[in-house]
Design an enzyme around this catalytic site. Sequence first.
Site, PDB file in Angstrom:
ATOM      1  N   HIS A  66      -1.781  15.671 -26.142  1.00  0.00           N
ATOM      2  CA  HIS A  66      -1.444  14.448 -25.678  1.00  0.00           C
ATOM      3  C   HIS A  66      -2.933  13.702 -26.039  1.00  0.00           C
ATOM      4  CE1 HIS A  66       2.013  15.581 -24.047  1.00  0.00           C
ATOM      5  NE2 HIS A  66       2.354  14.407 -23.344  1.00  0.00           N
ATOM      6  N   GLU A  90       8.546  17.056 -25.854  1.00  0.00           N
ATOM      7  CA  GLU A  90       7.947  17.436 -24.625  1.00  0.00           C
ATOM      8  C   GLU A  90       8.779  18.868 -24.237  1.00  0.00           C
ATOM      9  OE1 GLU A  90       5.638  16.303 -22.907  1.00  0.00           O
ATOM     10  OE2 GLU A  90       5.540  14.033 -23.262  1.00  0.00           O
ATOM     11  N   LYS A 113       3.111  11.296 -11.598  1.00  0.00           N
ATOM     12  CA  LYS A 113       1.808  10.452 -12.178  1.00  0.00           C
ATOM     13  C   LYS A 113       2.450   9.185 -12.424  1.00  0.00           C
ATOM     14  CE  LYS A 113      -1.018  13.565 -14.658  1.00  0.00           C
ATOM     15  NZ  LYS A 113      -1.540  14.196 -16.069  1.00  0.00           N
ATOM     16  N   ARG A 159       0.718  -1.329   0.063  1.00  0.00           N
ATOM     17  CA  ARG A 159       0.142  -0.171   0.196  1.00  0.00           C
ATOM     18  C   ARG A 159       1.150   1.196   0.049  1.00  0.00           C
ATOM     19  NH1 ARG A 159      -3.319  -2.898   3.669  1.00  0.00           N
ATOM     20  NH2 ARG A 159      -4.958  -3.998   2.428  1.00  0.00           N
ATOM     21  N   ASN A 201      -1.009  18.373 -20.924  1.00  0.00           N
ATOM     22  CA  ASN A 201      -1.353  17.533 -21.852  1.00  0.00           C
ATOM     23  C   ASN A 201      -1.572  18.052 -23.340  1.00  0.00           C
ATOM     24  OD1 ASN A 201      -1.564  15.435 -20.003  1.00  0.00           O
ATOM     25  ND2 ASN A 201      -3.615  16.505 -19.038  1.00  0.00           N
ATOM     26  N   LYS A 249       7.374  22.731 -14.886  1.00  0.00           N
ATOM     27  CA  LYS A 249       6.430  21.560 -14.424  1.00  0.00           C
ATOM     28  C   LYS A 249       6.053  21.580 -13.126  1.00  0.00           C
ATOM     29  CE  LYS A 249       5.083  17.038 -14.941  1.00  0.00           C
ATOM     30  NZ  LYS A 249       5.123  15.783 -15.571  1.00  0.00           N
ATOM     31  N   HIS A 303      -2.342  10.317 -27.380  1.00  0.00           N
ATOM     32  CA  HIS A 303      -2.754   8.922 -26.715  1.00  0.00           C
ATOM     33  C   HIS A 303      -3.502   8.114 -27.715  1.00  0.00           C
ATOM     34  CE1 HIS A 303      -1.984  10.646 -22.412  1.00  0.00           C
ATOM     35  NE2 HIS A 303      -0.855  10.387 -22.921  1.00  0.00           N
ATOM     36  N   HIS A 312       6.477   7.512 -27.464  1.00  0.00           N
ATOM     37  CA  HIS A 312       5.473   8.527 -26.940  1.00  0.00           C
ATOM     38  C   HIS A 312       5.775  10.120 -27.449  1.00  0.00           C
ATOM     39  CE1 HIS A 312       2.713  10.806 -24.212  1.00  0.00           C
ATOM     40  NE2 HIS A 312       3.742  11.304 -23.631  1.00  0.00           N
ATOM     41  N   GLU A 356      -4.370  17.323 -10.903  1.00  0.00           N
ATOM     42  CA  GLU A 356      -5.133  17.840 -12.060  1.00  0.00           C
ATOM     43  C   GLU A 356      -6.708  18.012 -11.773  1.00  0.00           C
ATOM     44  OE1 GLU A 356      -3.235  15.754 -15.473  1.00  0.00           O
ATOM     45  OE2 GLU A 356      -5.129  16.132 -16.561  1.00  0.00           O
ATOM     46  N   ARG A 392      -2.970  21.712 -13.956  1.00  0.00           N
ATOM     47  CA  ARG A 392      -1.896  20.445 -14.525  1.00  0.00           C
ATOM     48  C   ARG A 392      -2.485  20.070 -15.832  1.00  0.00           C
ATOM     49  NH1 ARG A 392       1.120  15.983 -11.225  1.00  0.00           N
ATOM     50  NH2 ARG A 392       2.139  14.914 -12.951  1.00  0.00           N
TER      51      ARG A 392
HETATM   52  N1  GLY Z   1       3.032  14.632 -18.385  1.00  0.00           N
HETATM   53  C1  GLY Z   1       1.913  15.335 -17.935  1.00  0.00           C
HETATM   54  C2  GLY Z   1       1.545  15.509 -16.518  1.00  0.00           C
HETATM   55  O1  GLY Z   1       2.560  15.090 -15.773  1.00  0.00           O
HETATM   56  O2  GLY Z   1       0.836  16.102 -15.859  1.00  0.00           O
END
Ligand code: GLY
Length: 364
Positions: free
Chosen positions: A247, A183, A141, A119, A244, A223, A251, A264, A233, A240
């Site tokens: 993205h 990126e 993330k 956990r 994206n 970031k 995706h 990616h 987010e 946040r």
């Molecule tokens: N790669 C996008 C984020 O970390 O929110």
Amino acid sequence: MSELLKVELGKRSYPIHFGDGVADKLRRDIASLRAAGRMVAAITDQNIKKRQSDFLSSLGTDLPLLALPAGEKTKSFTHLEEICEFLALKGLDRSGCLFAIGGGVVGDLAGFAAASYLRGIDFHQIPTTLLAMVDSSVGGKTGVNLSAGKNLAGAFHQPKAVYIDTSLLETLPPREFAAGMAEVIKTALLADRSLFEHLQSEDKLDPGSPQLPGIIRRCCEIKAGIVAEDEEERAAQGGRALLNLGHTFAHAIETVTGYGSYLHGEAVAVGLVLAARLSQKLGQINESEVAAIRKALVACDLPVRLTSPLSVSALCQAMKRDKKVRGGDVRFVLLSSIGKAETANRIPEESWRELWVEAGAENS
Ligand code: GLY
């Protein structure tokens, strides 16, 4: 001496270490954990194991190390289970600490294992790709892909520290370096016009470029600031989700191609052009700005359209299963100018569907 930047998240704050001496700092931190009686283990991939064998052995030849197959297909429940079984076999208890040494796949997967094993145990990120240095190693993330979509299972689990040693990029294949540049360009587009102008004025960057460490640091600063404001987010607008940019399209490409053909960052490059075109169609930016974005991506040897045709309806279906969909509405990040982005809802499907054809997809 290494320098640091802090990701400010209250009790979950952590340092990002940069510069000379990062590898020494990492070795000292591993030694202190062990001296405090905490067990450590590391996850990497087969490519890093081959290319960075000296670096890995410098962390301790007795460091339990699991090397997974390289590539996006590894970001799966099967390999998540493999990591958890490995940690159990090595006897890590709740004071154990996991080191993720690799690109985005290793970082996201090992981070999710650290979030779920017993956990939750501590983990540290040692990114070895440009993409992981400027984006995925920061912000907590973690997750795996499902066949239904990219990153559809995961958890927010912040690392305890990130160590950015740019000398690790020396063995990075050019294609992966280029993927990381997508990126970098994304970050400039959404938050820093002067960084974008700087990238335009520079000769093509490579792992040895003297400007690269400063550019990586600037991306991490941007970031870290965004994550500090909206860690999970949840902001209704902006926040946040701005990270994206491109993205939702990217995706979909990765999902439809089965996580095999595009890196990616390559999918993100195509996605950035589509996001720029959508912004243009909606009157937010002009044609010359879209052209400048395309040019910056091409200058880094990145694709700006699909490398072979995919089905428009499969791509649109994948977009509708994206994590960012709310009540069936696909959320987009649009550019309001170069260096500024915003989230947008309720964009009619006909506005974005036809962009896929422009990018080389086919109506079947
Ligand atoms: N790669 C996008 C984020 O970390 O929110």
